[in-house]
Scaffold this active site. Sequence first.
Site, PDB file in Angstrom:
ATOM      1  N   ARG A 131       0.710   3.781  -3.447  1.00 29.87           N
ATOM      2  CA  ARG A 131      -0.225   5.145  -3.049  1.00 29.87           C
ATOM      3  C   ARG A 131       1.113   6.243  -2.861  1.00 29.87           C
ATOM      4  O   ARG A 131       0.949   7.274  -3.534  1.00 29.87           O
ATOM      5  CB  ARG A 131      -0.927   5.225  -1.763  1.00 29.87           C
ATOM      6  N   GLU A 187     -11.853  -0.116 -10.861  1.00 26.45           N
ATOM      7  CA  GLU A 187     -11.421  -1.117 -12.071  1.00 26.45           C
ATOM      8  C   GLU A 187     -12.363  -0.955 -13.248  1.00 26.45           C
ATOM      9  O   GLU A 187     -11.826  -0.872 -14.357  1.00 26.45           O
ATOM     10  CB  GLU A 187     -11.303  -2.495 -11.557  1.00 26.45           C
ATOM     11  N   GLU A 234       1.083  -1.072  -0.091  1.00 23.58           N
ATOM     12  CA  GLU A 234       0.055  -0.013   0.021  1.00 23.58           C
ATOM     13  C   GLU A 234       0.909   1.155   0.011  1.00 23.58           C
ATOM     14  O   GLU A 234       0.576   2.216  -0.543  1.00 23.58           O
ATOM     15  CB  GLU A 234      -0.929  -0.034   1.201  1.00 23.58           C
TER      16      GLU A 234
END
Length: 613
Positions: free
Chosen positions: A189, A506, A185
């Site tokens: 990010r 997505e 993560e």
Amino acid sequence: MASFTSKFQSFSTPNTLRRLQISRRHVIYGVVSFAFVLALYNFLPAFSHAYHNEPFTGKVPLRPGKSQPPPTVPEDMIDWSGRANEVKKAFRHAYYGYEVYAAPMDNLRPVSNDGIQEIDGWGVTLYDSLSTMLLMELHDEFARALPVIEQQDFSKTLIFPPKTQEPGDHIAFDAHKAQFIPFFETVIRYLGGLLSAYALSHEFILLKRADDLATKLSGVFDTPHGMPAYSVNPLTGQPSNRTHTILAEMATFQLEYLYLARMTGKKEHHDRVTKVMDIIKHKTLVDTYGMLPTEWNVTTGQPEITGHLSVGANADSGHEYLLKSYLLSGKVDKINLELYVQTVNTVLSSLLYVSPRRGLLYVTDAAPINNATHQFEHLSCFFPGLLALGVHTLPDAAFDNESSPKAVSGNDADELKYYDWKELHLLAAQGLAESCYQMYEDEPTGLGPDVVLFDGGELWIRELKKWRQGGMEGTPPGIHAKKMTEVRHGVDDYGLLSQRYLLRPETVESMFLMWKVTGDVVWRERGWRIFQALEKEAKTSTGYSSLYDVTNPGYPLMNDMPSYFLAETLKYLYLLFNDKDLVPLDRWVFNTEAHPLPIFNWSSWEHKKFGIA
Ligand SMILES: *[C@@H]1O[C@H](CO)[C@@H](O)[C@H](O)[C@H]1NC(C)=O
Ligand SMILES: *[C@@H]1O[C@H](CO)[C@@H](O)[C@H](O)[C@H]1NC(C)=O
Ligand SMILES: *[C@@H]1O[C@H](CO)[C@@H](O)[C@H](O)[C@H]1NC(C)=O
Ligand SMILES: *[C@@H]1O[C@H](CO)[C@@H](O)[C@H](O)[C@H]1NC(C)=O
Ligand SMILES: *[C@@H]1O[C@H](CO)[C@@H](O)[C@H](O)[C@H]1NC(C)=O
């Protein structure tokens, strides 16, 4: 498996029409404009599908035909830049809410109007929003973010409650001490956000902070085979001693580290990638079915014996980065290319199914390969876009390899040899992207569920074989599936396993890539419908919130706005509607968090210095 009955009924109630406030005027207008568009599609060559049918090569020619458009106004009457501007307004609304009510915490809670610490506690929404701000030319917001980044100290983490702690980390929580932070993560990010914003703005402090962060993370690779551990303590450099990891967590850092090595000249960043790629290529090419397994052991550097294969949760971006690493560094890394093509062939011959009644094409997961779960996840909806990107960017030679399918186990893969792979990949992309969109269209909220469970079905490759042997009548299987209203009353092909919509990107990501690659405006139109549903169902006074229940318009919201909504969902929608080609696909590669990084070529000096073959 039981059939699924609940969803059709909710559609047939008269309440649905009332809720949508459909008047007779709307219906007449819709019918007239639909007929007009239909006429345009049939008679104007300019509207013909951008899909080029290559000269016959002895392979079965695949003609997917035009995607069926949702009823729409004529294309030349649509103000696309106005629509792009609506998305920009949505971003400003969400980011302003974050700045006012949540900063410097990680995320906004858009119902209770306060903040929450979720990913490392360094204000992840700010980092994840940077590249979107720059593409939208939100210069004031960007100028306000820079001093915050300048003051950032990545040694300390401020996570409470310690949501990202995992068993094995065993650290008592203390708000003032460094905590274990999740590698994956943090990379996609924070590191991806910083590097992309650096590439788009040339503000040096962003590269400096990216390098600082990578240094704090470096202990994560102190494992027997150099495979990254699940998490690391950025203050001490100690890696988590948890030994189980998953493909997505261990193999989604190549893009960020390659670009970082390129921009800083530091060999150590490049070496991290090489070590993990050595493990991956051996496993894929030698020991498995041509596709990387999902579960791994950090200590042994080996996959777990479950044999789980998926392009969805826990695996997704591990496969995505095979293609993208090849593209990022100027198409030199032939190993990544070969791994990507083999992976796709395994997916096409083993994990794609056609649903029994509606003929919806879906991708599922299996453990082992012939034991499919028939679940279809929102997370897997990036896959059609990835296929389209491959078709758009890869050299033709990549798709013409008679020997590769032999690496895939089972007789079903033999069918692959009858097709031009480039056409086959695009056909699968179209069928899957249509299904991903249909999941939204099927719901009263217009937003798609997180996970559905299909009522079985047949392998796509077997349906293709029947279609080929039957003389290739009509559209190939899995394309232009039936609507729910066209199948027998009360029986649908799937039920919902998770009714939530988590503001995930997505599906709109694939709408964007399908639009770029095929030029078919229907993908833009679908993206616009999704955006309208977001505005209607997810907007709050301070931001946008995830939904508990996509079947239930007006149901209380989840009070959650993940940072990827600003990084990805709104960015892909903006790029989908924008008429300018802001991020050309032959010059940029999106990391898995939608942060674009520029494609480059290694110089001969870098080849020598980093040991690039
Ligand atoms: C994992 O590390 C912690 C210290 O960080 C330690 O207390 C614990 O015993 C370790 N667990 C194992 C299984 O080694
Ligand atoms: C990983 O492998 C090591 C060494 O064989 C073993 O001790 C450990 O239990 C394994 N971890 C898992 C999660 O199976
Ligand atoms: C094609 O097959 C050959 C021999 O197996 C292999 O060396 C080559 O890398 C393959 N190419 C691709 C793109 O799969
Ligand atoms: C197939 O998968 C299910 C879980 O989805 C599992 O319970 C079952 O044992 C698996 N069957 C085989 C033969 O591995
Ligand atoms: C990389 O090199 C190729 C030729 O080998 C060239 O076509 C391409 O423009 C170069 N890309 C960049 C970003 O310099």
